[in-house]
Design a protein around this motif. Structure first.
Motif, short mmCIF file in Angstrom:
data_model
loop_
_atom_site.label_atom_id
_atom_site.label_comp_id
_atom_site.label_asym_id
_atom_site.label_seq_id
_atom_site.Cartn_x
_atom_site.Cartn_y
_atom_site.Cartn_z
N UNK A 141 21.65 23.54 40.97
CA UNK A 141 22.69 24.61 41.16
C UNK A 141 24.17 24.16 41.01
N UNK A 142 24.89 25.17 40.42
CA UNK A 142 26.40 24.80 39.93
C UNK A 142 27.03 26.14 40.65
N UNK A 143 28.29 25.71 41.37
CA UNK A 143 29.04 26.56 41.96
C UNK A 143 30.45 26.51 41.35
N UNK A 144 31.53 27.48 40.98
CA UNK A 144 32.81 27.03 40.90
C UNK A 144 33.42 28.40 41.11
N UNK A 145 34.96 28.02 41.55
CA UNK A 145 35.68 29.14 42.19
C UNK A 145 37.30 28.69 41.42
N UNK A 146 37.57 29.85 40.98
CA UNK A 146 38.94 29.94 40.27
C UNK A 146 39.74 31.08 41.01
N UNK A 147 40.99 30.69 41.43
CA UNK A 147 41.84 31.68 42.06
C UNK A 147 43.27 31.52 41.17
N UNK A 148 43.66 32.86 40.75
CA UNK A 148 44.88 32.62 40.07
C UNK A 148 45.94 33.73 40.95
N UNK A 149 46.97 33.46 40.84
CA UNK A 149 47.97 34.37 41.62
C UNK A 149 49.13 34.29 40.81
N UNK A 150 49.61 35.60 40.27
CA UNK A 150 50.79 35.67 39.45
C UNK A 150 51.83 36.53 40.07
N UNK A 151 52.96 35.87 40.22
CA UNK A 151 54.22 36.31 40.88
C UNK A 151 55.26 36.40 40.08
N UNK A 152 55.29 37.38 39.10
CA UNK A 152 56.59 37.40 38.21
C UNK A 152 56.36 36.30 37.23
N UNK A 153 57.30 35.52 37.23
CA UNK A 153 57.30 34.17 36.14
C UNK A 153 56.69 32.99 36.79
N UNK A 154 56.09 33.28 37.85
CA UNK A 154 55.58 32.22 38.54
C UNK A 154 54.07 32.29 38.96
N UNK A 155 53.28 31.09 38.76
CA UNK A 155 51.93 31.56 38.84
C UNK A 155 51.25 30.14 39.68
N UNK A 156 50.06 30.49 40.07
CA UNK A 156 49.33 29.53 40.86
C UNK A 156 47.82 29.34 40.61
N UNK A 157 47.24 28.30 40.25
CA UNK A 157 45.96 28.14 39.66
C UNK A 157 45.10 27.32 40.53
N UNK A 158 44.14 27.54 41.32
CA UNK A 158 43.33 26.64 41.96
C UNK A 158 41.92 26.70 41.37
N UNK A 159 41.42 25.60 41.29
CA UNK A 159 39.85 25.43 40.88
C UNK A 159 39.17 24.35 41.68
#
Length: 260
Positions: free
Chosen positions: A88-106
């Motif tokens: 079994x494989x699990x993955x998570x991706x979170x992306x937050x966009x705040x105007x001209x800034x962003x955050x990516x977590x994997x």
């Protein structure tokens, strides 16, 4: 970052409270795309959202504040020399966009067995911050990443692709670009809770969920049989609200130009 170049990201791509970045971010509502009951949309709303409106400007639909949460799961079962392998494989991706800034977590992990032997693995969580600024009227992109000592470093990104890396991520996950789809290609299915391709008679293609004229979820569940059985599930939820991305305040600046 225009809607016409960001369609895949909107169409297919996670948890709050991470260091440096998530103050004020809240997923809200349903956290599972399968549970979302889509509203019906008009062709005009569809085209406006996906940037297919020929009368719209290139700046229409810029994603300034949203949070994209994608969870994927896969399970593969197969026999080799009479031994069962079940992984079994699990993955998570979170992306937050705040105007001209962003955050990516994997993050990702796997677990399983080959016969009586357990095989488990977990990849380190990765976090990337990006920002867009201007210098002499020209867009400039930067990224913030952590080194092996967990220290932040700021580097110049190579063109806008470094800033919107999540677009490529989501495109590759779903294998096709929704920006090329037409309203006429889809039909609203009450049983499946959203829009599906008219040709999806087997029910093994993505289901698109809308609210207030915007895409808020994509659910996709497939099964395949080749030398065993493989199950795959994609669960994407998008929320549109004020987001806050706080860039790291302590970092090594690798972009400082040498004094002339």
């Amino acid at each position: 970052m225009k809607k016409k170049t960001l369609l895949a990201a909107v169409a297919l791509t996670l948890a709050a409270g991470f260091a440096f970045g998530m103050a004020g971010c809240s997923g809200g509502g349903t956290s599972n795309a399968k549970k979302i009951k889509s509203e019906e949309v008009t062709e005009d709303q569809w085209n406006a959202f996906f940037g297919l409106d020929q009368d719209s400007s290139e700046d229409d639909g810029k994603l300034e504040d949203c949070r994209i949460v994608l969870n994927t799961y896969s399970r593969m079962q197969s026999y080799s020399d009479g031994i069962l392998t079940d992984g079994k494989n699990y993955s998570e991706t979170e992306i937050v966009i705040d105007g001209d800034k962003d955050y990516v977590r994997t993050s990702s992990r796997s677990e399983g067995k080959r016969g009586d032997i357990s095989v488990n693995d977990e990849e380190p969580e990765t976090v990337i911050y990006s920002e867009k600024t201007e210098k002499d009227g020209v867009p400039v992109y930067y990224s913030y990443t952590q080194n092996a000592a967990s220290e932040w470093e700021k580097d110049a990104a190579l063109s806008s692709e470094g800033y919107s890396q999540y677009s490529e991520l989501i495109t590759s996950l779903f294998g096709y670009q929704l920006k090329t789809t037409s309203y006429e290609d889809y039909v609203f299915s009450s049983d499946r809770g959203g829009y599906v391709l008219k040709t999806d008679l087997k029910g093994d293609q993505p289901v698109l969920k809308f609210k207030d004229g915007k895409l808020v979820g994509v659910w996709w569940e497939t099964e395949s049989y080749s030398n065993g059985k493989t199950e795959t599930t994609y669960d994407l939820v998008i929320t549109y609200e004020d987001q806050t991305v706080n860039l790291p305040t302590e970092f090594t600046d690798n972009t400082v130009e040498e004094a002339e």
